[in-house]
Scaffold this active site. Structure first.
Site, PDB file in Angstrom:
ATOM      1  N   ASP A   1     -13.449   2.484   7.998  1.00 26.85           N
ATOM      2  CA  ASP A   1     -14.047   2.147   6.697  1.00 26.85           C
ATOM      3  C   ASP A   1     -14.681   0.765   6.800  1.00 26.85           C
ATOM      4  OD1 ASP A   1     -14.824   2.440   4.100  1.00 26.85           O
ATOM      5  OD2 ASP A   1     -12.813   2.507   3.245  1.00 26.85           O
TER       6      ASP A   1
ATOM      7  N   ASP B   1      -8.123  -2.112   4.587  1.00 25.00           N
ATOM      8  CA  ASP B   1      -8.304  -0.659   4.522  1.00 25.00           C
ATOM      9  C   ASP B   1      -8.570  -0.024   5.886  1.00 25.00           C
ATOM     10  OD1 ASP B   1      -7.874  -0.953   1.873  1.00 25.00           O
ATOM     11  OD2 ASP B   1      -9.845  -0.323   1.208  1.00 25.00           O
TER      12      ASP B   1
ATOM     13  N   GLU C   1      -7.157   3.103   6.799  1.00 25.70           N
ATOM     14  CA  GLU C   1      -6.707   4.488   6.801  1.00 25.70           C
ATOM     15  C   GLU C   1      -7.675   5.436   7.500  1.00 25.70           C
ATOM     16  OE1 GLU C   1      -7.353   2.756   4.004  1.00 25.70           O
ATOM     17  OE2 GLU C   1      -8.267   4.023   2.460  1.00 25.70           O
TER      18      GLU C   1
ATOM     19  N   ASN D   1     -14.571  -3.986   2.110  1.00 22.92           N
ATOM     20  CA  ASN D   1     -13.221  -4.002   2.654  1.00 22.92           C
ATOM     21  C   ASN D   1     -12.938  -5.289   3.420  1.00 22.92           C
ATOM     22  OD1 ASN D   1     -12.312  -1.549   1.652  1.00 22.92           O
ATOM     23  ND2 ASN D   1     -13.110  -0.399   3.390  1.00 22.92           N
TER      24      ASN D   1
ATOM     25  N   ARG E   1       0.867  -1.181   0.000  1.00 23.50           N
ATOM     26  CA  ARG E   1       0.000   0.000   0.000  1.00 23.50           C
ATOM     27  C   ARG E   1       0.898   1.224   0.000  1.00 23.50           C
ATOM     28  NH1 ARG E   1      -5.316  -0.795   1.549  1.00 23.50           N
ATOM     29  NH2 ARG E   1      -5.633   1.218   0.542  1.00 23.50           N
TER      30      ARG E   1
END
Length: 342
Positions: free
Chosen positions: A216, A234, A236, A221, A55
């Site tokens: 998220d 995910d 973030e 995801n 990533r």
């Protein structure tokens, strides 16, 4: 929604050579996933027989979705979720904070095998989840809610969560307002500003205890095998705040995709991820009764509206669509958010 959105301007062959030099080992052909993921850049490759995912923080010319990307915090949150909560975040392998090797900071994790409900085209339009038996979809739903319950209930120290910034609902909403101001530039989006005003008018009397939230939290995801989660992706948007942030996001994101299906006169999955069922399952697993869900679902719609407005700005930048006459049309779920506010 059928055309792929550009998420990177970097050359894959160049990235493979740089990865090989950084690892000191030969890296296989580097590829990008065909669906999902609009924030950090994702790369697939193999090294010494280990299937890996990298990533990367996006470059400025890629028109990033978010104003900043602290991959070090994401790397640590994934480790915490896996080790403390038993959440199947991918096994984190390496973190590189310097932009020198690949042009921006990045981390590498092990790659799992499984199926992910698609964003493009939406899983409510076609695909394996739409075609599944109702009992299998319910199994997937309950096991996905269990991810949030497990994450929220695990013990963490204050020091371990320091990197996620200020805790609590007020800090979270203030952060989203700052994100909106960064995203809009010189242009105002009246619908999103109305939504912020609505939040202030309907603020919960007691937002409840703060926990580590995924951020998220949605089925797009999660990677599944036999309708069972095998990888939780995910991180973030992870933050410290009320449990309902994750629950409402999970519920609203399905509502968003269901609404898209109905716009195109498709049946979609109207009985999936219903608020009452999601909240009942969460209560059974955690002992916590979700509260103020009208507020939190509207907040989820606002948050998603900011993200989607930025996504459409990116598409406009790359010539994939024109700028609309009405800035509110940058919010893909404009009609849905307007109904929620009224």
């Amino acid at each position: 929604m059928s055309e792929p959105m550009r998420t990177s301007t970097r050359d894959l062959d160049d990235l493979r050579e740089r990865l090989s030099a950084w690892l000191g080992r030969r890296v296989s052909r580097v590829t990008r996933p065909s669906a999902n993921g609009m924030s950090s850049e994702t790369l697939f490759f193999t090294v010494d027989g280990t299937r890996c995912v990298a990533r990367l923080a996006p470059t400025e010319e890629a028109v990033p979705i978010f104003p900043s990307y602290d991959l070090g915090v994401q790397f640590e949150v994934m480790r915490l979720a896996r080790e403390r909560a038993g959440v199947l975040a991918p096994k984190a392998l390496w973190f590189e904070p310097s932009p020198e090797p690949l042009g921006s900071p990045f981390f590498v994790m092990e790659r799992e095998e499984g199926r992910v409900p698609s964003d493009v085209p939406p899983y409510t339009f076609e695909g394996w989840l739409l075609e599944a038996a109702p009992a299998d979809r319910r199994l997937l739903q309950d096991r996905t809610v269990a991810i949030a319950a497990g994450l929220h209930g695990a013990p963490y120290t204050a020091a371990e969560l320091d990197g996620l910034g200020a805790a609590g609902l007020r800090a979270h909403v203030d952060g989203q307002r700052a994100y909106y101001e960064w995203m809009r530039g010189d242009m105002r989006i009246p619908l999103l500003e109305r939504a912020f005003d609505w939040l202030e008018a309907h603020w919960p009397d007691d937002p409840g205890p703060n926990v580590l939230t995924w951020g998220d939290a949605r089925i797009g995801n999660v990677m599944y095998r036999d309708f069972t989660p095998v990888a939780v992706l995910d991180w973030e948007m992870a933050a410290v705040g009320p449990r309902e942030l994750d629950l409402a996001w999970m519920i609203f994101l399905h509502r968003f995709f269901q609404d898209l299906a109905e716009v195109f006169a498709l049946p979609g999955l109207p009985g999936f991820m219903r608020r009452d069922e999601v909240c009942a399952t969460y209560r059974e697993l955690s002992g916590h009764t979700p509260r103020d869900m009208d507020f939190h679902e509207t907040y989820a719609a606002l948050r998603h509206g900011i993200v989607m407005a930025r996504v459409w700005q990116r598409r406009i930048h790359f010539g994939e669509q024109p700028m609309p006459d009405d800035p509110d049309d940058l919010v893909l779920h404009r009609a849905l958010l307007e109904r929620m506010l009224s």
